[in-house]
Design an enzyme around this catalytic site. Sequence first.
Site, PDB file in Angstrom:
ATOM      1  N   LYS A  45      -6.262  -4.776  -0.645  1.00 18.25           N
ATOM      2  CA  LYS A  45      -7.210  -3.791  -0.130  1.00 18.25           C
ATOM      3  C   LYS A  45      -7.130  -2.538  -0.984  1.00 18.25           C
ATOM      4  O   LYS A  45      -6.272  -1.681  -0.802  1.00 18.25           O
ATOM      5  CB  LYS A  45      -6.931  -3.428   1.333  1.00 18.25           C
ATOM      6  CG  LYS A  45      -8.106  -2.660   1.972  1.00 18.25           C
ATOM      7  CD  LYS A  45      -7.682  -1.760   3.098  1.00 18.25           C
ATOM      8  CE  LYS A  45      -7.094  -0.461   2.638  1.00 18.25           C
ATOM      9  NZ  LYS A  45      -8.062   0.427   1.912  1.00 18.25           N
ATOM     10  N   GLY A  92       1.132   4.903  -0.763  1.00 19.31           N
ATOM     11  CA  GLY A  92       0.298   5.944  -0.169  1.00 19.31           C
ATOM     12  C   GLY A  92       1.161   7.060   0.390  1.00 19.31           C
ATOM     13  O   GLY A  92       2.239   7.355  -0.130  1.00 19.31           O
ATOM     14  N   GLU A 137       6.010   2.557  -1.006  1.00 19.87           N
ATOM     15  CA  GLU A 137       6.200   3.541  -2.080  1.00 19.87           C
ATOM     16  C   GLU A 137       5.318   4.713  -1.711  1.00 19.87           C
ATOM     17  O   GLU A 137       4.097   4.650  -1.823  1.00 19.87           O
ATOM     18  CB  GLU A 137       5.817   2.937  -3.432  1.00 19.87           C
ATOM     19  CG  GLU A 137       6.329   3.754  -4.624  1.00 19.87           C
ATOM     20  CD  GLU A 137       5.361   4.841  -5.048  1.00 19.87           C
ATOM     21  OE1 GLU A 137       5.548   6.001  -4.605  1.00 19.87           O
ATOM     22  OE2 GLU A 137       4.436   4.547  -5.808  1.00 19.87           O
ATOM     23  N   CYS A 193       2.736  10.695  -7.549  1.00 20.63           N
ATOM     24  CA  CYS A 193       3.790  10.799  -6.546  1.00 20.63           C
ATOM     25  C   CYS A 193       5.135  11.227  -7.123  1.00 20.63           C
ATOM     26  O   CYS A 193       5.941  11.850  -6.437  1.00 20.63           O
ATOM     27  CB  CYS A 193       3.941   9.467  -5.808  1.00 20.63           C
ATOM     28  SG  CYS A 193       4.174   8.050  -6.908  1.00 20.63           S
ATOM     29  N   GLU A 230       4.001  17.722  -0.013  1.00 16.45           N
ATOM     30  CA  GLU A 230       3.410  17.186  -1.238  1.00 16.45           C
ATOM     31  C   GLU A 230       1.997  17.750  -1.384  1.00 16.45           C
ATOM     32  O   GLU A 230       1.127  17.484  -0.565  1.00 16.45           O
ATOM     33  CB  GLU A 230       3.373  15.667  -1.193  1.00 16.45           C
ATOM     34  CG  GLU A 230       2.891  15.043  -2.488  1.00 16.45           C
ATOM     35  CD  GLU A 230       2.944  13.535  -2.469  1.00 16.45           C
ATOM     36  OE1 GLU A 230       3.322  12.941  -3.482  1.00 16.45           O
ATOM     37  OE2 GLU A 230       2.606  12.955  -1.420  1.00 16.45           O
TER      38      GLU A 230
END
Length: 497
Positions: free
Chosen positions: A191, A243, A265, A299, A397
């Site tokens: 997906k 994500g 992750e 990330c 973040e």
Amino acid sequence: MIFIPPNPAQHAAIAATLPPVNLLIGERSLGRGSGGTFSHRNTATGQFQMDIPMAGRDEVVMAVAAARAAYPAWRAMKPVQRRQILDRFADLIDQNMERFTQIAVVENGIPLSTMVHGMAPRISAWVRYYAGWADKIEGLVTGASPAGHFEYTVPEPYGVIGHIITWNAPLLSLAMKVPPSLAVGNTVVIKPAQSTPFSSQLFAELALEAGVPPGVINVLPGGVAAGAALVSHPGVDKISFTGGPEAARAIMRAASDTLKPLVFELGGKSANIVFPDVDIASTAAYCATFGLSNSGQGCALPTRLIIHEAVYEPFLEALQATVEQLPYGDPLNENVIVGPMVDTKASGRVLDMIGAARAGNVGRFLAGGTAVQGQGNFIQPTLIADTDPYASIAQKEVFGPVLCAFKVRDENEAVALANATEYGLAAYVQTNDLNVSQRLIHRLHAGTVYINRATPALHPASPFGGVGLSGFGREGGKAGLDEFIRIKGVGVSVMPE
């Protein structure tokens, strides 16, 4: 600052070559889905590019059924044949790398320079690495006795793996997840994010061309509803997700009904510790350029600069000079390091965080901090000095072009500040002192530590993943392969004559 405006005609010309996006389910290619459509726009120019069919629960059910139907034959295929198919797949990726690169730039605005010099060369390497593992999966004899009893292990695939792909580096995410799943005999339902469906489309088409049987790879562009249906489906044996933590929590709740195992992750807030013995000019250039690359939409980027007081001010001056000279703007321009944010929602969120930091007087703004009016989703590269370490912009973040700098007195204070976050994906250390670097490898709370201007090369043999809010499980290397293998124990008693 040097802003390079995008050329709408150039972007439109590449958009005209984008592959039509369909829902790939077994042998079927569906032009519509029960999840409606998504109007895809070029993030640098705002131009409409394509209506994307979106999968819903109905298509998830169909795709899982197709993957389960294809699983027995794919698992039973000789491992050397799976290896050969994956090797052909890697060849096709190499042959289509220029196409992949152009798709990536108009898909989510990642700069051409980042693709050409960073991500693109890695993709086929990941496929080849895991192709090599396909015929080398071994069990172990774990115990034996003189009486004729012995035990051994049999490695087996899980079955159907659901892969939920990140939008900021979709091609790399595909390469890290799909090849190890296929190499050991699993089938997959992918997906991709609704904003980045084109990479997955071409990736799957080339896999089929290489000889991957229909149903082994299924692709369902979709939003939250499709992801939730995939996670909760009892026919999916494991989920691998890249994500953010909030989405990960929702996935954990949805997976709890079937006790489905997960690989996460997630995000990061990586520290970059600078000691006094470094070359200031070159290290500052690295810290600014790498930390702001892809508009900070990575990330593992080192966005928290923890600088020893002995070099704090001269290092800040060098940082500021680099940030102010960074070309930003059109991602198709080969000189651009900082491109656009992925969409208006993302740029609005980052600007809100910057605005709150200004209003809260959490530090000195040395560069940037504003949007480029009337020019897509562009935000100036931003540097904040003397940042309050507990301010939101220093703890959360940002996923935008923002660097925060902090001054520390010594190694202990640097380590304490580096670890003072809930994230733990990566950490960076800049020093020529071997003793210091080796101590910090063990003291820093992170999945990976990079020393002296190193970057996440993401070599396929190296495991990558985090701790804390940055997730669990690993991608890459033998550890990444083992995520898609279950170990079955076998005990045998040899009966006397």
